[in-house]
Design a protein around this motif. Structure first.
Motif, mmCIF file in Angstrom:
data_model
loop_
_atom_site.group_PDB
_atom_site.id
_atom_site.type_symbol
_atom_site.label_atom_id
_atom_site.label_comp_id
_atom_site.label_asym_id
_atom_site.label_seq_id
_atom_site.Cartn_x
_atom_site.Cartn_y
_atom_site.Cartn_z
ATOM 1 N N ALA A 1 49.604 73.575 -70.958
ATOM 2 C CA ALA A 1 47.805 72.599 -71.235
ATOM 3 C C ALA A 1 49.095 71.140 -71.065
ATOM 4 C CB ALA A 1 47.588 72.213 -72.886
ATOM 5 N N LEU A 2 49.769 70.796 -70.517
ATOM 6 C CA LEU A 2 50.428 70.148 -69.861
ATOM 7 C C LEU A 2 50.290 69.669 -68.846
ATOM 8 C CD1 LEU A 2 53.461 68.916 -72.794
ATOM 9 C CD2 LEU A 2 50.772 67.699 -72.789
ATOM 10 N N ALA A 3 50.682 71.001 -68.480
ATOM 11 C CA ALA A 3 51.111 71.008 -66.733
ATOM 12 C C ALA A 3 49.914 71.254 -66.245
ATOM 13 C CB ALA A 3 51.850 71.953 -66.171
ATOM 14 N N ASP A 4 48.718 71.203 -66.782
ATOM 15 C CA ASP A 4 47.208 71.212 -66.642
ATOM 16 C C ASP A 4 47.017 69.673 -66.398
ATOM 17 O OD1 ASP A 4 47.757 73.320 -65.349
ATOM 18 O OD2 ASP A 4 46.227 74.535 -67.066
ATOM 19 N N ARG A 5 46.965 68.995 -67.280
ATOM 20 C CA ARG A 5 46.581 68.144 -68.059
ATOM 21 C C ARG A 5 46.868 67.134 -66.452
ATOM 22 N NH1 ARG A 5 43.895 65.413 -72.092
ATOM 23 N NH2 ARG A 5 43.772 63.268 -72.188
ATOM 24 N N PHE A 6 48.985 66.791 -66.098
ATOM 25 C CA PHE A 6 49.219 65.823 -66.229
ATOM 26 C C PHE A 6 49.691 65.916 -64.298
ATOM 27 C CE2 PHE A 6 49.433 64.777 -70.214
ATOM 28 C CZ PHE A 6 48.959 64.123 -70.518
ATOM 29 N N SER B 1 58.218 67.317 -61.646
ATOM 30 C CA SER B 1 57.256 66.119 -61.198
ATOM 31 C C SER B 1 58.085 65.653 -60.495
ATOM 32 C CB SER B 1 57.635 65.038 -62.974
ATOM 33 O OG SER B 1 56.538 64.029 -62.237
ATOM 34 N N LYS B 2 57.132 64.742 -59.385
ATOM 35 C CA LYS B 2 57.687 63.941 -58.646
ATOM 36 C C LYS B 2 58.014 62.652 -58.685
ATOM 37 C CE LYS B 2 54.196 65.794 -54.715
ATOM 38 N NZ LYS B 2 53.497 65.790 -54.232
ATOM 39 N N ASN B 3 57.696 61.438 -60.240
ATOM 40 C CA ASN B 3 58.675 61.480 -60.591
ATOM 41 C C ASN B 3 57.765 61.195 -62.075
ATOM 42 O OD1 ASN B 3 58.114 59.030 -62.596
ATOM 43 N ND2 ASN B 3 57.073 57.341 -60.206
ATOM 44 N N PRO B 4 59.456 62.068 -62.243
ATOM 45 C CA PRO B 4 59.613 62.044 -64.169
ATOM 46 C C PRO B 4 59.525 60.844 -65.166
ATOM 47 C CG PRO B 4 61.645 62.780 -62.390
ATOM 48 C CD PRO B 4 60.657 61.860 -61.573
ATOM 49 N N TYR B 5 59.640 59.834 -64.796
ATOM 50 C CA TYR B 5 59.469 58.965 -65.392
ATOM 51 C C TYR B 5 58.163 58.243 -65.972
ATOM 52 C CZ TYR B 5 61.093 55.050 -68.398
ATOM 53 O OH TYR B 5 61.263 54.021 -69.520
ATOM 54 N N ALA B 6 57.110 58.524 -64.945
ATOM 55 C CA ALA B 6 55.960 58.379 -65.131
ATOM 56 C C ALA B 6 55.333 59.349 -65.555
ATOM 57 C CB ALA B 6 55.557 58.174 -63.542
ATOM 58 N N SER B 7 55.660 61.333 -65.600
ATOM 59 C CA SER B 7 54.786 61.229 -66.201
ATOM 60 C C SER B 7 55.576 61.636 -67.847
ATOM 61 C CB SER B 7 55.565 63.041 -65.912
ATOM 62 O OG SER B 7 55.108 63.274 -64.019
ATOM 63 N N TRP B 8 56.687 61.439 -68.136
ATOM 64 C CA TRP B 8 56.907 60.882 -69.311
ATOM 65 C C TRP B 8 56.435 60.096 -70.122
ATOM 66 C CZ3 TRP B 8 60.225 62.234 -73.743
ATOM 67 C CH2 TRP B 8 60.440 61.435 -74.579
ATOM 68 N N ALA B 9 56.117 59.226 -69.623
ATOM 69 C CA ALA B 9 55.142 57.977 -69.796
ATOM 70 C C ALA B 9 53.708 58.212 -70.362
ATOM 71 C CB ALA B 9 54.889 56.948 -69.070
ATOM 72 N N ARG B 10 52.868 59.556 -69.154
ATOM 73 C CA ARG B 10 51.755 59.530 -69.620
ATOM 74 C C ARG B 10 52.150 61.111 -70.994
ATOM 75 N NH1 ARG B 10 51.776 59.535 -63.584
ATOM 76 N NH2 ARG B 10 50.592 57.801 -63.725
ATOM 77 N N ILE B 11 52.866 61.394 -70.473
ATOM 78 C CA ILE B 11 52.539 62.845 -71.946
ATOM 79 C C ILE B 11 53.224 62.016 -73.001
ATOM 80 C CG2 ILE B 11 54.182 65.190 -72.483
ATOM 81 C CD1 ILE B 11 54.198 65.397 -69.556
ATOM 82 N N ALA B 12 54.130 61.027 -73.157
ATOM 83 C CA ALA B 12 54.156 60.695 -74.387
ATOM 84 C C ALA B 12 53.290 59.634 -75.416
ATOM 85 C CB ALA B 12 55.595 59.843 -74.370
ATOM 86 N N ALA B 13 52.097 58.982 -74.413
ATOM 87 C CA ALA B 13 51.152 58.606 -75.005
ATOM 88 C C ALA B 13 50.033 59.485 -75.267
ATOM 89 C CB ALA B 13 50.648 57.463 -73.840
ATOM 90 N N PHE B 14 50.216 60.611 -74.731
ATOM 91 C CA PHE B 14 49.096 61.428 -75.067
ATOM 92 C C PHE B 14 49.792 62.661 -76.157
ATOM 93 C CE2 PHE B 14 48.236 65.958 -74.914
ATOM 94 C CZ PHE B 14 46.680 66.874 -75.078
ATOM 95 N N LEU B 15 51.306 62.887 -76.454
ATOM 96 C CA LEU B 15 51.674 63.387 -77.826
ATOM 97 C C LEU B 15 51.654 62.554 -78.948
ATOM 98 C CD1 LEU B 15 54.935 65.382 -75.946
ATOM 99 C CD2 LEU B 15 52.019 66.822 -76.799
ATOM 100 N N VAL C 1 61.821 70.280 -70.107
ATOM 101 C CA VAL C 1 62.002 68.545 -69.878
ATOM 102 C C VAL C 1 61.502 68.400 -68.553
ATOM 103 C CG1 VAL C 1 64.429 67.338 -68.909
ATOM 104 C CG2 VAL C 1 64.838 69.148 -70.395
ATOM 105 N N ILE C 2 61.143 66.979 -68.420
ATOM 106 C CA ILE C 2 60.255 66.906 -67.383
ATOM 107 C C ILE C 2 61.229 66.547 -66.397
ATOM 108 C CG2 ILE C 2 58.456 64.920 -67.087
ATOM 109 C CD1 ILE C 2 57.693 64.757 -69.752
ATOM 110 N N ILE C 3 61.536 66.287 -65.209
ATOM 111 C CA ILE C 3 62.750 66.457 -64.150
ATOM 112 C C ILE C 3 62.191 66.899 -63.056
ATOM 113 C CG2 ILE C 3 63.217 69.313 -64.090
ATOM 114 C CD1 ILE C 3 65.625 68.938 -63.658
#
Length: 338
Positions: free
Chosen positions: A8-13, A76-90, A59-61
């Motif tokens: 679900a995370l992979a599809d969403r982001f 991810s092409k941009n792990p830090y940006a993906s982390w930010a989006r996933i953190a806000a979602f979770l 691990v987002i990597i």
């Protein structure tokens, strides 16, 4: 907190999943402290050493480091940006309760959308407009005719001055002051005369204003921040400053009046920027630098002096004091050789 599957995370982001699609995660942690229910991330290769003992559920990597991690990966092409989006979602912010707290004071002609939340001891002045889903935290003051755009959030003890306008999704942290008088003074007969500050402050969509940051209202024209400007804590923006879109300014920076800063600039901490200057787009100013002239070419600029061991620094200071003498001696040598 959301509990969800890696698929679900992979599809969403829009990430590439490597591993168990049904593995469930719901919280966030560092590589060193993460457990099976946590998502972690690796953006800085210096921390790749922590992968060896990591127990994270995923691990987002980036693709370049994914081979060093054998567990579940969200690539991810941009792990830090993906982390930010996933953190806000979770772990989203708790939803605010719509309505006006009994201890708040709202002027009769103020417009507060029914979906907005006005917290304890907040004050909303005459003619002010509060948009949809706005959160006005405890102790905030919104002066007359100010406008707060949809989905914005004033965390607490924020002051918004008269006629100031905030766009949509603006986040303002505690203690910020937006729209205080600019520092306008005229000297006459040995005394200062206060110059009326008749402009206001206009802040674009998706901006963030740090704690105890101040943005002064314009003297005649407005002080303006374009969309997606990010200001850290304790930043001083003087009257009539204009800051272009997507520029980020770190803590304790001071910008004097009527200076224009372009888009996609990054100003590091404790910089001082003089007044009536222009800084073009895509400029980086390193920490503790002083900018006294306009910058017309993109690039990295700096004048701060990095710390040195104290004994070495004392020697440098002695040599700086001798510099004029060395220059005079060099010039005498050059004249004698000519």
């Amino acid at each position: 907190m959301h509990d969800t599957t890696l698929k679900a995370l992979a599809d969403r982001f829009g990430l590439t999943l490597r591993g168990d699609p049904d593995h469930r995660v719901g919280s966030l942690a560092t590589l060193a402290s993460a457990g099976p229910g946590d998502v972690s991330f690796l953006a800085n290769p210096a921390y790749a050493r922590d992968l060896a003992e990591c127990r994270a559920g995923a691990v987002i990597i980036g693709e370049d480091l994914a081979g060093r991690w054998s567990g579940n990966a969200l690539i991810s092409k941009n792990p830090y940006a993906s982390w930010a989006r996933i953190a806000a979602f979770l772990q989203p912010l708790p939803a605010a309760e719509p309505g006006v707290h009994a201890s708040a004071v709202v002027a009769e002609d103020a417009q507060v959308d029914p979906s907005a939340s006005v917290g304890p001891q907040a004050s909303v002045g005459a003619g002010a407009r509060i948009g949809r889903n706005v959160v006005v935290g405890p102790g905030c003051v919104i002066a007359e005719d100010a406008v707060i755009g949809d989905d914005s959030r004033l965390v607490g003890r924020v002051y918004i001055g008269p006629q100031c306008r905030l766009g949509e999704r603006v986040l303002v942290h505690p203690g910020a002051v937006i729209g205080a008088d600019g520092f306008g003074l005229a000297m006459d007969a040995g005394q200062w005369i206060k110059v009326p500050q008749m402009g206001t402050v206009v802040i674009g969509d998706d901006c963030e204003i740090g704690a105890n940051t101040t943005i002064d209202r314009g003297a005649i024209e407005d002080t303006e921040l374009a969309e997606d400007v990010r200001l850290d804590n304790q930043v001083q923006i003087a009257h009539n400053v204009r800051i272009g879109a997507h520029t980020a300014i770190a803590g304790c920076v001071g910008i004097a009046g009527s200076t224009h800063i372009g888009s996609y600039c990054m100003i590091a901490g404790a910089c001082g920027i003089g007044g009536h200057l222009s800084i073009c787009d895509k400029v980086i100013v390193t920490a503790m630098s002083t900018v006294l002239d306009s910058i017309t070419e993109p690039g990295e600029y700096g004048s701060g002096i990095p710390a040195r061991p104290h004994a070495r620094w004392k020697r440098i200071l002695v040599r700086l004091g001798q510099l004029d003498d060395w220059v005079r001696r060099l010039r005498r040598l050059e004249r004698n050789q000519s």
